[in-house]
Design a protein around this motif. Structure first.
Motif, PDB file in Angstrom:
ATOM      1  N   UNK A  69       0.881  -1.255   0.156  1.00 11.14           N
ATOM      2  CA  UNK A  69      -0.027  -0.070   0.051  1.00 11.14           C
ATOM      3  C   UNK A  69       0.764   1.030  -0.081  1.00 11.14           C
ATOM      4  N   UNK A  70       2.046   1.046   0.624  1.00 13.73           N
ATOM      5  CA  UNK A  70       2.787   2.475   0.679  1.00 13.73           C
ATOM      6  C   UNK A  70       3.383   2.641  -0.822  1.00 13.73           C
ATOM      7  N   UNK A  71       3.194   2.004  -1.858  1.00 19.46           N
ATOM      8  CA  UNK A  71       3.358   2.299  -3.115  1.00 19.46           C
ATOM      9  C   UNK A  71       2.302   2.507  -4.194  1.00 19.46           C
ATOM     10  N   UNK A  72       1.250   2.978  -3.374  1.00 25.89           N
ATOM     11  CA  UNK A  72      -0.041   2.982  -4.136  1.00 25.89           C
ATOM     12  C   UNK A  72      -0.075   3.999  -5.294  1.00 25.89           C
ATOM     13  N   UNK A  73       1.163   5.117  -5.176  1.00 28.72           N
ATOM     14  CA  UNK A  73       1.151   6.041  -6.116  1.00 28.72           C
ATOM     15  C   UNK A  73       1.755   5.367  -7.744  1.00 28.72           C
ATOM     16  N   UNK A  74       1.982   4.385  -7.565  1.00 24.49           N
ATOM     17  CA  UNK A  74       2.803   3.645  -8.891  1.00 24.49           C
ATOM     18  C   UNK A  74       2.846   2.087  -8.695  1.00 24.49           C
ATOM     19  N   UNK A  75       1.567   1.662  -8.049  1.00 17.47           N
ATOM     20  CA  UNK A  75       1.237   0.351  -8.056  1.00 17.47           C
ATOM     21  C   UNK A  75      -0.294  -0.059  -8.071  1.00 17.47           C
ATOM     22  N   UNK A  76      -0.796  -0.597  -9.087  1.00 21.02           N
ATOM     23  CA  UNK A  76      -1.839  -1.061  -9.289  1.00 21.02           C
ATOM     24  C   UNK A  76      -2.218  -2.639  -9.193  1.00 21.02           C
ATOM     25  N   UNK A  77      -3.167  -3.334  -8.419  1.00 17.21           N
ATOM     26  CA  UNK A  77      -3.143  -4.629  -8.206  1.00 17.21           C
ATOM     27  C   UNK A  77      -4.713  -4.994  -8.501  1.00 17.21           C
ATOM     28  N   UNK A  78      -4.486  -5.942  -9.742  1.00 19.26           N
ATOM     29  CA  UNK A  78      -6.121  -6.162 -10.159  1.00 19.26           C
ATOM     30  C   UNK A  78      -6.436  -7.763 -10.317  1.00 19.26           C
ATOM     31  N   UNK A  79      -7.502  -8.012  -9.996  1.00 26.33           N
ATOM     32  CA  UNK A  79      -7.834  -9.236 -10.123  1.00 26.33           C
ATOM     33  C   UNK A  79      -8.294  -9.710 -11.491  1.00 26.33           C
ATOM     34  N   UNK A  80      -7.410 -10.127 -12.258  1.00 27.70           N
ATOM     35  CA  UNK A  80      -7.260 -10.660 -13.662  1.00 27.70           C
ATOM     36  C   UNK A  80      -6.397 -11.524 -13.874  1.00 27.70           C
ATOM     37  N   UNK A  81      -6.523 -12.471 -15.158  1.00 30.30           N
ATOM     38  CA  UNK A  81      -5.768 -13.348 -15.437  1.00 30.30           C
ATOM     39  C   UNK A  81      -4.743 -12.969 -16.400  1.00 30.30           C
TER      40      UNK A  81
END
Ligand SMILES: C[S@@+](CC[C@H](N)C(=O)[O-])C[C@H]1O[C@@H](n2cnc3c(N)ncnc32)[C@H](O)[C@@H]1O
Length: 327
Positions: A69-81
């Motif tokens: 979460x501390x990288x939320x500026x440049x990290x996105x997590x998606x529930x995807x294949x």
């Protein structure tokens, strides 16, 4: 499961980081986010990088999002294949325009994570009692019980043979069919064990290891998804971009090896003693042809023992010369 409980030790961490070192900025897709160990390294070591993490398991996405979460500026997590690479990139771009455009990197660390294996209720383990499930994404697709319900003896034999159990595939398949239905993974594991000749049972590990792996590959369509994802990545990545794949099974490794070779040779099939005279144009070069973990890593983390790392770099190709001499 909280991110503190969702623990997976990233395999060949330094080697994987090394592949991406030249890519100081741009979007790197971690197609197999898991607990987020490799993603964390990519973010920590590249302050200009953006990382798009994908996982088909919602619990991995939740745990890694918390951890990173501390990288939320440049990290996105998606529930995807990961075979929906293009769809995932479009979705990330829509939510943050810094993720728009072609990515520079793709990492695939195939197979299952430790938390998936260690939770009996997910149905991956032959040691822990659980339902016949094995879906990496428990929100969709057929469970192992449903798959077994639909296959016939020939199909089951050939899927075991192709995915890791070449020697006793027929005997095991016959015993599995005869023992249906199953109330638990441990019951299935016992049937597999008893189908193997006593002499063979004394050598190697538990025979259910290979059988469970073969069934898992089928339940999750793992090989088809890998082929699709790599095919898309070859087209989507920028020249200079890099793809690294960690595989844990000969079936997946041979797909990576042959698709990478096709990119590196440009599909040239001339006998090597003549060099390539058909005008095929290489589309990639090797960064790591094939590498196994060190003995020290295997000792510390036995789950790394079957890992193979392969990596390529996409080359700038002049389309006007592509295949000029073919035919
Ligand atoms: C070996 S773990 C990855 C571990 C990760 N590199 C880390 O450092 O924690 C593999 C992960 O990939 C996910 N996975 C496997 N196949 C996938 C697919 N086709 N699409 C998206 N995720 C997938 C699994 O759910 C699992 O969480």
């Amino acid at each position: 499961m909280t991110s503190a409980e969702f623990i997976h030790r990233p395999v060949m961490f330094e080697e994987v980081m090394g592949v991406f070192t030249p890519l100081e900025a741009g979007v790197i897709v971690d197609g197999t986010l898991g607990a987020g160990g490799h993603s964390q390294g990519l973010l920590e070591r590249g302050p200009q990088r953006r990382v798009l993490g994908l996982d088909r398991d919602p619990s991995a996405v939740e745990a890694a999002s918390g951890r990173l979460s501390r990288y939320s500026e440049r990290f996105i997590a998606l529930h995807k294949e990961f075979d929906d690479l293009d769809g995932a990139l479009a979705q990330a771009c829509q939510s943050d325009n810094r993720f728009c455009g072609s990515p520079v990197g793709l990492l695939l660390d195939l197979g299952v994570s430790s938390p998936q294996l260690e939770r009996g209720e997910r149905g991956f383990s032959y040691r822990l009692e659980g339902p016949l499930d094995m879906r990496m994404d428990p929100t969709r697709g057929q469970t192992l019980a449903e798959v077994l319900d639909q296959v016939d003896l020939d199909e089951l034999t050939s899927l075991l043979r192709m995915n890791g159990e070449p020697r006793f595939a027929y005997r095991i398949a016959k015993a599995i069919m005869a023992g249906m239905p199953y109330s638990s993974t441990t019951q299935l594991a016992e049937v597999v064990k008893s189908a193997i000749p006593a002499a063979a049972r004394r050598t190697g590990g538990h025979p259910a290891t290979r059988v469970f792996q073969a069934l898992r590959i089928k339940v999750n369509n793992e090989l088809e998804k890998l082929e699709t994802a790599l095919g898309k990545a070859f087209k989507l990545l920028l020249p200079g971009g890099r793809i690294a794949v960690l595989s844990y099974h000969s079936g997946e490794d041979s797909i990576v090896k042959s698709l990478f070779r096709e990119q590196v040779t440009g599909g040239c099939t001339c006998p090597s003693r003549y060099g390539c005279v058909c005008g095929a144009v290489p589309k990639a070069s090797y960064v790591i042809r094939s590498k196994a973990p060190s003995a020290g890593e295997i000792e510390e983390n036995p789950r790394a023992r079957s890992a193979r790392l392969r990596a390529i770099e996409i080359l700038e190709v002049d389309d006007s010369s592509d295949g000029a001499g073919n035919g």
